[in-house]
Design an enzyme around this catalytic site. Structure first.
Site, PDB file in Angstrom:
ATOM      1  N   ASP A 117      -6.434  -2.802   3.429  1.00  0.00           N
ATOM      2  CA  ASP A 117      -5.335  -3.676   3.016  1.00  0.00           C
ATOM      3  C   ASP A 117      -5.511  -5.102   3.532  1.00  0.00           C
ATOM      4  O   ASP A 117      -4.689  -5.969   3.218  1.00  0.00           O
ATOM      5  CB  ASP A 117      -3.990  -3.128   3.527  1.00  0.00           C
ATOM      6  CG  ASP A 117      -3.714  -1.716   3.033  1.00  0.00           C
ATOM      7  OD1 ASP A 117      -3.953  -1.473   1.840  1.00  0.00           O
ATOM      8  OD2 ASP A 117      -3.280  -0.879   3.827  1.00  0.00           O
ATOM      9  N   GLY A 133      -4.992   3.590  -3.728  1.00  0.00           N
ATOM     10  CA  GLY A 133      -6.235   4.217  -4.167  1.00  0.00           C
ATOM     11  C   GLY A 133      -6.047   5.642  -4.625  1.00  0.00           C
ATOM     12  O   GLY A 133      -7.016   6.307  -5.018  1.00  0.00           O
ATOM     13  N   ASP A 134      -4.816   6.144  -4.622  1.00  0.00           N
ATOM     14  CA  ASP A 134      -4.549   7.533  -5.003  1.00  0.00           C
ATOM     15  C   ASP A 134      -4.614   7.742  -6.517  1.00  0.00           C
ATOM     16  O   ASP A 134      -4.633   6.801  -7.302  1.00  0.00           O
ATOM     17  CB  ASP A 134      -3.167   7.952  -4.500  1.00  0.00           C
ATOM     18  CG  ASP A 134      -3.183   8.274  -3.021  1.00  0.00           C
ATOM     19  OD1 ASP A 134      -4.262   8.571  -2.498  1.00  0.00           O
ATOM     20  OD2 ASP A 134      -2.119   8.209  -2.391  1.00  0.00           O
ATOM     21  N   ASP A 187       0.853  -1.175   0.000  1.00  0.00           N
ATOM     22  CA  ASP A 187       0.000   0.000   0.000  1.00  0.00           C
ATOM     23  C   ASP A 187       0.900   1.241   0.000  1.00  0.00           C
ATOM     24  O   ASP A 187       2.109   1.133   0.253  1.00  0.00           O
ATOM     25  CB  ASP A 187      -0.894  -0.039   1.245  1.00  0.00           C
ATOM     26  CG  ASP A 187      -1.790   1.172   1.355  1.00  0.00           C
ATOM     27  OD1 ASP A 187      -2.302   1.620   0.319  1.00  0.00           O
ATOM     28  OD2 ASP A 187      -1.965   1.692   2.472  1.00  0.00           O
ATOM     29  N   ARG A 241      -2.079  14.434  -1.936  1.00  0.00           N
ATOM     30  CA  ARG A 241      -3.363  13.730  -1.982  1.00  0.00           C
ATOM     31  C   ARG A 241      -4.466  14.758  -2.199  1.00  0.00           C
ATOM     32  O   ARG A 241      -4.527  15.767  -1.499  1.00  0.00           O
ATOM     33  CB  ARG A 241      -3.616  12.969  -0.683  1.00  0.00           C
ATOM     34  CG  ARG A 241      -2.645  11.826  -0.475  1.00  0.00           C
ATOM     35  CD  ARG A 241      -2.708  11.296   0.941  1.00  0.00           C
ATOM     36  NE  ARG A 241      -4.044  10.834   1.304  1.00  0.00           N
ATOM     37  CZ  ARG A 241      -4.499   9.604   1.064  1.00  0.00           C
ATOM     38  NH1 ARG A 241      -3.729   8.726   0.448  1.00  0.00           N
ATOM     39  NH2 ARG A 241      -5.717   9.248   1.441  1.00  0.00           N
ATOM     40  N   ASP A 260      -1.276  -0.936   6.102  1.00  0.00           N
ATOM     41  CA  ASP A 260      -1.512  -0.427   7.461  1.00  0.00           C
ATOM     42  C   ASP A 260      -2.977  -0.213   7.785  1.00  0.00           C
ATOM     43  O   ASP A 260      -3.300   0.117   8.925  1.00  0.00           O
ATOM     44  CB  ASP A 260      -0.773   0.904   7.656  1.00  0.00           C
ATOM     45  CG  ASP A 260      -1.434   2.044   6.890  1.00  0.00           C
ATOM     46  OD1 ASP A 260      -1.833   1.815   5.727  1.00  0.00           O
ATOM     47  OD2 ASP A 260      -1.567   3.141   7.454  1.00  0.00           O
ATOM     48  N   GLU A 289      -9.225  13.760   7.019  1.00  0.00           N
ATOM     49  CA  GLU A 289     -10.332  14.552   7.558  1.00  0.00           C
ATOM     50  C   GLU A 289      -9.848  15.514   8.625  1.00  0.00           C
ATOM     51  O   GLU A 289     -10.266  16.665   8.685  1.00  0.00           O
ATOM     52  CB  GLU A 289     -11.407  13.625   8.125  1.00  0.00           C
ATOM     53  CG  GLU A 289     -12.350  13.054   7.088  1.00  0.00           C
ATOM     54  CD  GLU A 289     -13.654  12.586   7.698  1.00  0.00           C
ATOM     55  OE1 GLU A 289     -13.636  12.166   8.874  1.00  0.00           O
ATOM     56  OE2 GLU A 289     -14.690  12.656   7.010  1.00  0.00           O
TER      57      GLU A 289
END
EC number: 7.6.2.1
Length: 1114
Positions: free
Chosen positions: A795, A668-669, A385, A587, A791, A489
């Protein structure tokens, strides 16, 4: 949506061991299709016989331990086989060995395993008792009473206080932090709940509450799960939904899929082959017995008359079973116990390694399994990841794009970008009393834009202050602390806070914020949750003026698909900024909003209520409603947060690449973000010949798939995509949409073929399921050992799918760690885990297995040769006590010492020459070929060990003229030669000598002579005449010089070919001698022989090879 508390996963030590992987796929067979119960109505609820809240994780009790444990142990083939042998040994017509020769080793093995199992189960009993006897307040007959956890029933209303463990799976009723969901009085009188039956799905819950004729929706947000801890809340009341074994924690406590190493699979095949080989040997000897009885046996009938009915055929049949007993050492009873001890020792070395300890978080490395250590030395593919694994997962708000204008960068008067350093002036937020003092930002123009009242900028930060799941905590007036589910967030809400839009508090119905010094309370009408499929989150709020607005944030590709056509121009400008941010490794998220009509909202809420209370198809109906309302959005802008690389990541990846380990990043980026991280990590390099970005939907050519068979008798079918040589280094970047298409059955082999030709593979915008699919694809068609590292919860599927899963204990909780086989705090420790501990473990295990088989085969083959000189009568060549103690005492500790402490090179050289890792990937140290060569070596040694002593003692006399050649003297000489040769061979195979190794080797030899002289003494014969018949043999034989000369000659002839073959390999072939690790020379005999193993690697290194080799030898 439940906002009142923050939960923290808590497991007892036994719960951690038994629930090492949440969502493990544990199958609990229940007959319920729907659960129905009433609040605070025990008589009604008990009629359904729901499980109470007591748990039981133990396997045995005082009465069942012995039979159940023995039953489990005898399910293992080796144990059952030796039990069968022991039964044969009590038959006088078959056995020429006493029962204790098999019973003692078997009982010792069973006892060691039983003690271990008993210790584990005692700990389970203690944990169960501690948990079941915890106290909790239960509402009974209108008053709160203290009850033990085990007495809590479904439908009970209980009260929890801050920092208390959640007793069972509860439906939240009320708490100190919120307005009551419903009144306790009303639910206690008339509340009825219908919900799904017990299951192991942690992320979903469906149910309805019927109260006063009204039906309310129950979902996962209104449920507190057993195993959590109540935080930041003084008290709360909950209704018990599931208790004890029905709780989701216990439903997920089943065993995960048992992972076995490639060496385990090979050992199983070899042990079964050994059974076949044993049967063949015994058949040959049984035929020999029949022939001997026909030709020679009749001569002896005058002295040993046959029993009535006995003939050559019966004698041959009985001798077959006799030799099954005699040659049983061919099947190693202590092999599996010794393997587990070695693995346990190597696991302790991982746990104790201070160089893998992270002091900042007080986190040591942890081997969560002891069965996979040697597999760490054979890794070919690593799937990693990105966020939190390669990066720190500590986010900082870095830049943003608002209404087409970019903020966050500084430019000089000429328009050139100015580098931001620690000395660069920061934005002053002192005007904001609620600003976070740790927050830093350098672009003053953004603050000026906000304070000037720019509507787009204020709407931008208003969205960040409202659209999230963050929980605020205000211990003192003005001191705000945010508890966020994800660092992203937290960073975005903190940015809004500093720019004047401070999130203050929330209830299930409202959100309160301080906007530019003015307190504003919004009515919260709906929360459209984020998940891995939606990749966005929305909230619908009504401001004090009555205006309805939907605020949405999510992945840019998802948001852009749902924008109103009027935003096309703004979208193009924002895309340019997003690409720039992604190129810098940031990100990104896109932000949008939509004003809603009151009448439409009323109608939508009604449909939303109906969908949320439906017991069938709830998720599908809600998804349709979310899709309907989240369209024609108006773009506000985009955010960019920075997630810095962890220390040592580029160096670690470079080291692993030198070890010929291929690293694939599954993230997922965005594609640009993933590419930038690839360059930062040295995975993608400018000198690469080409970097391919896959977006095509066609494939040219066909991959080469080699079909083969493996396993015992080649019954297991395998398909392998062959590696193809390419000129230069290539990189591959593929996004989630292309990957989904490429994973289709007709294209997946082409994908694998292309990816395996590349040095680096990066998959971006992938889902957790796709991560697991990629791992499984490589496992299936490459026949290589895989490792997955991550992590977070997303995953877990990847970690479970790989041969070895590694969890990083970071910012996203413990889900990955609980599902992993190994865990630590930083990615850089992976190189030490593999290049040091993994390589050592693989080398030690291979040397152990080869030496173990060698010593057992040699021991057994001597019996085979002796059969031709004893009329195939199944007489043993050794003393019975030597047979009993050979594996358990005389040779056990030296080989364990080598297998636990041995090192070919130290950790510093393992890092300096990562190419030393390569042999493990190629299975060079232990294979079927190496096993056959080991048998050949054993065969040669056994011939020397039998015929040299036999020839030396044939017609030999003592110094006083008496005969030396008797059976007992020959047996003593043969077994002494055998033990000395085994210890010399072990010394040659030992690379790294410690005091423990020395003690084990010399101590074992000393123990042999001490035990031998004791057992062959007059005193033992007088006390136990039938058990110790070798009276005086030791002192009579070992006092003769010819005996010691024979021992020396035998040892020399056994060892000389080993040394000579290694010398010839070095001189003639200049290649490693790991073709047969039985004859791998190390230790201090001559360091030159180490070149035989590693010279081919050092020859590939730049610079002066001889200089490197001299340093290496030192």
């Amino acid at each position: 949506m439940l906002y009142l508390y923050k939960i923290k996963q808590h497991f007892s030590p036994i719960a951690v061991a038994t629930s090492s992987s949440l969502s493990a796929g544990f199958f609990y067979f229940f007959t319920e299709e729907e659960r129905l119960f009433r609040a605070n109505d025990r008589p009604f609820n008990l009629s359904y016989h729901y499980a109470d809240n007591a748990i039981k994780t133990s396997k045995y009790n005082l009465f069942t331990f012995l039979p159940l444990n023995l039953f489990e142990q005898f399910q293992r083939l080796a144990n059952a086989y030796f039990l069968f042998l022991m039964a044969l040994q009590v038959i006088p017509q078959i056995s020429s060995l006493s029962w204790f020769t098999t019973a003692v080793p078997l009982i010792l093995v069973l006892s060691i395993t039983a003690v271990k199992d008993a210790s584990d189960d005692i700990n389970r009993h203690k944990s169960d008792k501690q948990v079941n006897n915890r106290m909790v307040k239960v509402l009974i007959d209108g008053e709160l009473r203290n009850e033990k956890w085990l007495n809590v029933q479904v439908g009970d209303i209980i009260k929890l206080e801050n920092n208390q463990f959640v007793t069972a799976d509860l439906m939240l009723l009320s708490s100190s932090e919120t307005v009551c969901f419903i009144t306790l009085t009303s639910i206690a009188l008339s509340g009825e709940v219908r919900c799904e039956p017990p299951n192991n799905r942690l992320d979903k819950f469906k149910g309805t509450l019927t109260l006063d004729g009204q039906t309310y929706s129950l979902d996962n947000d209104k449920v507190l799960l057993r195993g959590c801890t109540l935080r930041n809340t003084e008290w709360c009341f909950g209704l018990v939904i599931f208790g004890g074994p029905d709780t989701k924690l216990m439903q997920n406590s089943g065993k995960t899929t048992f992972k076995r190493t490639s060496i385990d699979h090979l050992m199983n095949v070899l042990v079964l082959c050994i059974f076949g080989f044993l049967a063949s040997m015994c058949t040959v000897l049984a035929i020999g017995n029949g022939i001997w009885e026909v030709r020679e046996g009749s001569v002896f009938t005058a002295f040993l008359p046959r029993e009535p009915g006995a003939n050559a055929a019966l004698s041959s049949f009985l001798s077959f079973w006799s030799y099954i007993i005699i040659l049983n050492t061919l099947v190693p009873i202590s092999l599996y116990v010794s393997v587990e001890i070695i693995r346990l020792g190597n696991s302790f070395f991982i746990d104790w390694d201070r160089k893998m300890y992270y002091p900042k978080n007080d986190t040591p490395a942890q081997a969560r399994t002891t069965t996979l250590n040697e597999e760490l030395g054979q890794i070919k593919y690593i799937f990693s990841d990105k966020t939190g694994t390669l990066t720190q997962n500590i986010m900082t708000f870095n830049r943003c794009s608002i209404n087409g204008k970019a903020y966050g960068e500084l430019f000089d008067f000429s328009g050139q970008r100015v580098e931001i350093t620690e000395k660069t002036a920061r934005v002053d937020f002192s005007w904001n009393q609620l600003a976070d003092p740790k927050f830093t930002f350098h672009d003053h123009s953004l603050l000026e834009t906000v304070r000037e009242g720019n509507p787009e900028a204020q709407a931008f930060f208003r969205l960040l202050a409202l659209c999230h799941t963050v929980m605020p905590e205000e211990k003192k007036e003005g001191e705000l602390y945010y508890q966020a589910q994800s660092p992203d967030e937290g960073a975005l809400v903190t940015a809004a806070r500093n720019f004047g839009f401070v999130f203050r508090s929330r209830t299930p119905e409202t959100i309160t914020a301080m906007e530019m010094g003015r307190t504003v309370t919004y009515e919260l009408l709906a929360v459209l949750d984020f998940n891995n499929v939606r990749k966005r989150m929305s909230v619908i709020v009504r401001n004090p003026e009555g205006k309805l607005t939907l605020y949405c944030k999510g992945a840019d590709t998802i948001i852009f698909e749902r924008l109103h056509p009027s935003c096309n121009k703004l979208k193009e400008a924002t895309i340019g900024h997003l690409n720039e941010y992604a190129g810098d490794g940031l990100r990104t998220l896109a932000l949008a909003y939509k004003d809603l009509d009151e009448s439409y909202m009323d109608e939508w809420r009604q449909r939303h209520h109906e969908a949320s209370t439906a017991m069938e198809g709830r998720e599908e109906r809600l998804d349709e409603l979310y899709e309907e309302i989240e369209k024609d959005l108006l773009l506000l802008g985009a955010t960019a947060v920075e997630d810095k690389l962890q220390d040592g990541v580029p160096q670690t990846i470079e080291q692993l690449a030198k070890a010929d380990i291929k690293i694939w990043v599954l993230t997922g980026d965005k594609q640009e973000t993933a590419e930038n991280i690839g360059y930062s990590c040295n995975m993608l390099r400018e000198e690469m010949k080409e970097i391919f970005v896959v977006a095509a939907n066609t494939a040219d050519g066909e991959p080469s798939v080699k079909k083969a068979r493996a396993g015992l008798f080649w019954l297991q079918k395998t398909e392998t995509v062959q590696d193809e040589k390419v000129d230069g280094d290539y990189g591959l970047v593929i996004n989630g949409h292309s990957l989904a298409f490429a994973l289709e059955k007709n294209l997946q082999l082409e994908l694998l073929r292309t990816a395996c030709m590349c040095q680096t593979v990066i998959c971006c915008r992938v889902t957790p399921l796709q991560k697991a699919q990629v791992v499984q694809l490589v496992k299936k068609y490459k026949q290589a050992v895989t490792l997955a590292i991550g992590d977070g919860a997303n995953d877990v599927s990847m970690i479970k799918a790989a041969h070895i899963g590694v969890g990083i204990s970071g910012q996203e909780g413990m889900q990955a760690v609980l599902s992993s086989d190994y865990s630590f705090a930083q990615f850089r420790y992976l190189q030490r885990l593999l290049l040091v501990h993994g390589r050592w473990s693989y080398l030690r295990m291979c040397k152990f297995l080869q030496y173990f088989f060698y010593k057992n085969f040699t021991f057994t083959f001597v019996h085979f040769w002796y059969a031709f000189f004893c009329g195939f009568s199944a007489q043993t060549v050794y003393d019975e006590w030597f047979i009993t103690l050979y594996n358990m005492v005389y040779t056990a500790l030296p080989v364990l010492g080598m297998s636990i402490f041995d090192q070919d090179v130290n950790d510093r050289w393992s890092f300096q020459y990562p190419q030393l890792y390569t042999p493990g990937q190629l299975n060079l140290y232990f294979s079927k070929k190496a096993f056959v060569l080991c048998m050949m070596h054993s065969c040669y040694s056994s011939l020397i060990l039998f015929f040299i002593p036999w020839a030396a003692m044939h017609d030999t006399v003592r110094d006083d003229g008496k005969d030396l050649a008797d059976y007992q003297s020959f047996a003593l000489l043969a077994q002494t030669c055998l033990l000395i040769v085994m210890n010399i061979q072990l010394c040659l195979d030992t690379y790294y000598w410690t005091a423990v190794n020395q003690f084990f080797v010399w101590g074992s030899l000393a123990a042999y002579f001490a035990i031998t002289f004791t057992m062959y003494s007059n005193g033992m014969f007088l006390i136990f005449t039938s058990s110790f018949p070798f009276i005086g043999t030791a002192r009579n034989s070992l006092s003769q010089p010819s005996v010691w000369l024979t021992i020396f000659l035998t040892s020399l002839l056994c060892i000389l070919p080993v040394v000579a073959s290694r010398f010839l390999f070095v001189q003639l072939r200049n290649k490693p001698s790991h073709i047969n690790p039985c004859v791998v020379l190390g230790s201090n005999v001559s360091k030159v022989f180490l070149y035989q193993k590693y010279g081919f690697i050092l020859s590939k290194l730049p610079g002066n090879n001889m200089d490197a080799w001299m340093i290496f030898c030192r």
